[in-house]
Enzyme design. Structure first.
Site, PDB file in Angstrom:
ATOM      1  N   SER A   4     -46.555 -49.782 -16.716  1.00 12.45           N
ATOM      2  CA  SER A   4     -46.713 -48.394 -17.721  1.00 12.45           C
ATOM      3  C   SER A   4     -47.084 -47.415 -16.619  1.00 12.45           C
ATOM      4  O   SER A   4     -47.478 -47.391 -15.423  1.00 12.45           O
ATOM      5  CB  SER A   4     -47.901 -48.723 -18.690  1.00 12.45           C
ATOM      6  OG  SER A   4     -49.070 -48.620 -18.036  1.00 12.45           O
ATOM      7  N   ASP A  35     -42.473 -49.531 -17.384  1.00  9.89           N
ATOM      8  CA  ASP A  35     -42.564 -49.778 -18.945  1.00  9.89           C
ATOM      9  C   ASP A  35     -42.599 -48.471 -19.790  1.00  9.89           C
ATOM     10  O   ASP A  35     -43.651 -47.739 -19.393  1.00  9.89           O
ATOM     11  CB  ASP A  35     -43.771 -50.659 -19.094  1.00  9.89           C
ATOM     12  CG  ASP A  35     -43.887 -51.254 -20.464  1.00  9.89           C
ATOM     13  OD1 ASP A  35     -42.674 -51.503 -21.195  1.00  9.89           O
ATOM     14  OD2 ASP A  35     -44.947 -51.669 -20.878  1.00  9.89           O
ATOM     15  N   HIS A  36     -41.890 -48.248 -20.704  1.00  6.81           N
ATOM     16  CA  HIS A  36     -42.113 -46.940 -21.305  1.00  6.81           C
ATOM     17  C   HIS A  36     -41.888 -45.827 -20.779  1.00  6.81           C
ATOM     18  O   HIS A  36     -42.887 -44.859 -20.773  1.00  6.81           O
ATOM     19  CB  HIS A  36     -43.192 -47.074 -22.485  1.00  6.81           C
ATOM     20  CG  HIS A  36     -42.903 -48.124 -23.414  1.00  6.81           C
ATOM     21  ND1 HIS A  36     -42.242 -48.034 -24.661  1.00  6.81           N
ATOM     22  CD2 HIS A  36     -43.686 -49.505 -23.491  1.00  6.81           C
ATOM     23  CE1 HIS A  36     -42.469 -48.921 -25.295  1.00  6.81           C
ATOM     24  NE2 HIS A  36     -43.181 -49.961 -24.699  1.00  6.81           N
ATOM     25  N   ASP A  60     -37.861 -44.674 -22.585  1.00  4.40           N
ATOM     26  CA  ASP A  60     -37.950 -44.755 -23.828  1.00  4.40           C
ATOM     27  C   ASP A  60     -37.855 -43.441 -24.456  1.00  4.40           C
ATOM     28  O   ASP A  60     -38.772 -42.477 -24.456  1.00  4.40           O
ATOM     29  CB  ASP A  60     -39.621 -44.968 -23.964  1.00  4.40           C
ATOM     30  CG  ASP A  60     -40.320 -45.134 -25.484  1.00  4.40           C
ATOM     31  OD1 ASP A  60     -39.324 -44.999 -26.144  1.00  4.40           O
ATOM     32  OD2 ASP A  60     -41.267 -45.748 -25.731  1.00  4.40           O
ATOM     33  N   GLU A  65     -34.504 -47.769 -25.724  1.00  5.39           N
ATOM     34  CA  GLU A  65     -35.402 -48.229 -26.818  1.00  5.39           C
ATOM     35  C   GLU A  65     -34.696 -47.370 -28.020  1.00  5.39           C
ATOM     36  O   GLU A  65     -34.508 -46.045 -28.035  1.00  5.39           O
ATOM     37  CB  GLU A  65     -36.726 -47.857 -26.719  1.00  5.39           C
ATOM     38  CG  GLU A  65     -37.776 -48.091 -28.143  1.00  5.39           C
ATOM     39  CD  GLU A  65     -39.093 -48.379 -27.912  1.00  5.39           C
ATOM     40  OE1 GLU A  65     -39.702 -48.555 -26.828  1.00  5.39           O
ATOM     41  OE2 GLU A  65     -39.766 -47.939 -28.840  1.00  5.39           O
ATOM     42  N   HIS A  69     -47.809 -53.081 -30.501  1.00  2.00           N
ATOM     43  CA  HIS A  69     -48.242 -53.325 -29.126  1.00  2.00           C
ATOM     44  C   HIS A  69     -49.892 -53.613 -29.443  1.00  2.00           C
ATOM     45  O   HIS A  69     -50.571 -53.019 -30.470  1.00  2.00           O
ATOM     46  CB  HIS A  69     -48.487 -51.875 -28.431  1.00  2.00           C
ATOM     47  CG  HIS A  69     -47.184 -51.817 -27.643  1.00  2.00           C
ATOM     48  ND1 HIS A  69     -46.303 -50.590 -27.681  1.00  2.00           N
ATOM     49  CD2 HIS A  69     -46.303 -52.407 -26.989  1.00  2.00           C
ATOM     50  CE1 HIS A  69     -45.371 -50.464 -27.242  1.00  2.00           C
ATOM     51  NE2 HIS A  69     -45.225 -51.828 -26.630  1.00  2.00           N
ATOM     52  N   GLY A  70     -50.526 -54.575 -28.878  1.00  2.00           N
ATOM     53  CA  GLY A  70     -52.000 -54.695 -28.960  1.00  2.00           C
ATOM     54  C   GLY A  70     -52.092 -55.837 -30.159  1.00  2.00           C
ATOM     55  O   GLY A  70     -50.989 -56.548 -30.291  1.00  2.00           O
ATOM     56  N   GLY A  84     -44.658 -55.888 -27.527  1.00  2.00           N
ATOM     57  CA  GLY A  84     -45.751 -56.313 -28.206  1.00  2.00           C
ATOM     58  C   GLY A  84     -45.831 -57.860 -28.513  1.00  2.00           C
ATOM     59  O   GLY A  84     -46.270 -58.380 -29.478  1.00  2.00           O
ATOM     60  N   ASN A 111     -48.909 -58.024 -22.491  1.00  2.00           N
ATOM     61  CA  ASN A 111     -49.615 -57.124 -21.767  1.00  2.00           C
ATOM     62  C   ASN A 111     -51.368 -57.603 -22.140  1.00  2.00           C
ATOM     63  O   ASN A 111     -52.007 -58.106 -21.585  1.00  2.00           O
ATOM     64  CB  ASN A 111     -49.509 -55.596 -21.939  1.00  2.00           C
ATOM     65  CG  ASN A 111     -50.387 -54.919 -20.998  1.00  2.00           C
ATOM     66  OD1 ASN A 111     -51.083 -55.215 -20.396  1.00  2.00           O
ATOM     67  ND2 ASN A 111     -50.232 -53.536 -21.090  1.00  2.00           N
TER      68      ASN A 111
HETATM   69  P1  13P Z   1     -48.816 -55.970 -25.887  1.00  2.00           P
HETATM   70  O1  13P Z   1     -49.820 -55.451 -25.258  1.00  2.00           O
HETATM   71  O2  13P Z   1     -49.030 -56.076 -27.416  1.00  2.00           O
HETATM   72  O3  13P Z   1     -48.454 -57.755 -25.542  1.00  2.00           O
HETATM   73  O4  13P Z   1     -47.304 -55.532 -25.729  1.00  2.00           O
HETATM   74  C1  13P Z   1     -46.799 -55.410 -24.410  1.00  2.00           C
HETATM   75  C2  13P Z   1     -45.763 -54.442 -24.393  1.00  2.00           C
HETATM   76  O5  13P Z   1     -45.113 -54.458 -25.316  1.00  2.00           O
HETATM   77  C3  13P Z   1     -45.523 -53.696 -23.237  1.00  2.00           C
HETATM   78  O6  13P Z   1     -44.388 -52.921 -23.175  1.00  2.00           O
END
Ligand code: 13P
Length: 289
Positions: free
Chosen positions: A49, A84-85, A105, A135, A177-178, A208, A231
Site C-alpha cells: 500500500s 495496492d490501491h 484505484d 477498481e 477491508h479489515g 478484503g 492483509n
Molecule cells: P484485508 O486487510 O481485509 O485482508 O484486505 C486486504 C486488501 O484487500 C488489500 O487490498
C-alpha cells in the site's frame, strides 16, 4: 523470479484457483511470504500500500529489497511486486521504482475520469511490461466506528474498464477491508456473476480476504475470482504470536530480547497464515505449471 501478474492470473483463471496477494510491511513479512510461496511452489503477489511503502522508506527501497531477497533466498516461483490501491501519482512512482504490477484505484472518481486515467495507465504499463489492476465500486470498511458495507460495482461500468485492456479487475461485491462485522450480509454473488458475465475472461480480484468464510471464498473462485488480497489476517497472526512470546516472559530469558528472537514467532505465524490461504485458494504446486 519477479514477473508481472498477467500470466499467473490467466493461468489461475483457466485452472479455477486464485493467487494470493499478501501485503508486506517490513523485511520479516516479505521473507515469510516469499519462503512460504517457495516451499509450497505457489505463485505469489506481494502487495504494497502507499502507507506501507512510505513506512518502508519509499517504493525504491521496497523494490530493491524484494529483488535482492528473491536472489539471495533463491526464490524461483513467480513473484509479482504490486502497488495496492495506488493513486495516480503513486502508480507512476512505482513504475519508476521497478514494481512489476500496479493497481490504480480510480473508484472514487466519476466513471469517465476513472476510465480516462485507467486508459492512460494501460498504455504505459503495456509499454513497460507491467500488469495493471483497476477498481470499480468501492471496498467497504470501518471508519470512526461507522461501518460501510461496501458498494457493489455496476457491471456495465466494470465492462467499460475491462474493455480498456486491464489485466485484472477489482469489483466491489460487498467485501470490506479489515475484520467483518457480525451483521455483515456476506458477498453479493449476484453482483459477482453479473460482473463476470459482462467482463468475459477478465481475472477478478477479491479485496478484503481476511475473515471471509472458506465456503464463500471457494464460491467466489468458482465464479471467476483469480486473485485474493489478504492483509489484516497476517497482522493479527503476527500480533498474537508476538504478544504470547512477551506475555510468557521469553524476551526476559537469555537473549530473548534479540530482535531475531523477538520477531521470530510473529514471522512463523505469518507463514502459517499464508500457507492456510494458499491451500484454500488452490495455488499450491501451481508455480511451474
Ligand atoms: P484485508 O486487510 O481485509 O485482508 O484486505 C486486504 C486488501 O484487500 C488489500 O487490498
Amino acid at each position: 523470479m519477479l514477473v508481472s501478474a498477467k500470466e499467473m492470473l490467466q493461468k489461475a483463471k483457466a485452472g479455477h484457483y486464485a493467487v494470493g496477494q499478501f501485503n508486506i510491511n517490513n523485511l520479516e513479512w516479505t521473507k515469510s511470504v516469499l519462503q512460504t510461496a517457495q516451499e509450497l511452489e505457489s505463485p505469489v503477489i506481494l502487495g504494497v500500500s502507499e502507507g506501507a511503502g512510505k513506512y518502508m522508506c519509499g517504493f525504491k527501497t521496497v523494490s530493491a529489497m524484494v529483488k535482492a531477497m528473491i536472489e539471495e533466498l533463491n526464490i524461483t516461483v513467480p513473484v509479482a511486486l504490486h502497488l495496492d490501491h495506488g493513486t495516480y501519482e503513486g502508480c507512476y512512482k512505482c513504475i519508476e521504482a521497478g514494481f512489476s504490477s500496479i493497481m490504480f484505484d480510480g473508484s472514487h472518481y466519476p466513471i469517465d475520469e476513472n476510465v480516462a486515467k485507467t486508459q492512460e495507465l494501460v498504455k504505459v504499463c503495456a509499454e513497460k511490461g507491467l500488469s495493471l489492476e483497476a477498481e470499480v465500486g468501492s471496498i467497504g470498511g470501518e471508519e470512526d466506528g461507522v461501518v460501510g458495507m461496501g458498494e457493489c460495482a455496476d457491471p456495465e461500468e466494470c465492462k467499460a474498464i475491462a474493455d480498456l485492456g486491464v489485466d485484472m479487475l477489482a469489483a466491489g461485491i460487498g467485501n470490506i477491508h479489515g475484520k467483518y462485522p457480525a451483521n455483515w450480509p456476506g458477498l453479493s454473488f449476484e453482483t459477482l456473476a453479473a460482473v463476470q458475465e459482462k467482463t468475459g475472461e477478465m481475472p477478478l480480484v477479491l479485496h478484503g480476504g481476511t475473515g471471509i468464510p472458506d465456503e464463500m471464498i471457494k464460491k467466489a473462485i468458482n465464479l471467476g475470482v483469480a486473485k485474493i488480497n489478504v492483509n489484516t489476517e497476517c497482522q493479527l497472526s503476527f500480533a498474537d504470536a508476538t504478544r504470547k512470546y512477551i506475555e510468557a516472559g521469553k524476551d526476559q530469558q537469555g537473549k530473548g530480547y534479540d530482535p531475531r528472537k523477538l520477531l521470530a514467532p510473529g514471522a512463523e505465524a505469518i507463514k502459517v497464515t499464508v500457507k492456510e490461504k494458499m491451500e484454500l485458494f488452490g495455488s499450491v504446486g501451481k508455480a511451474f505449471k
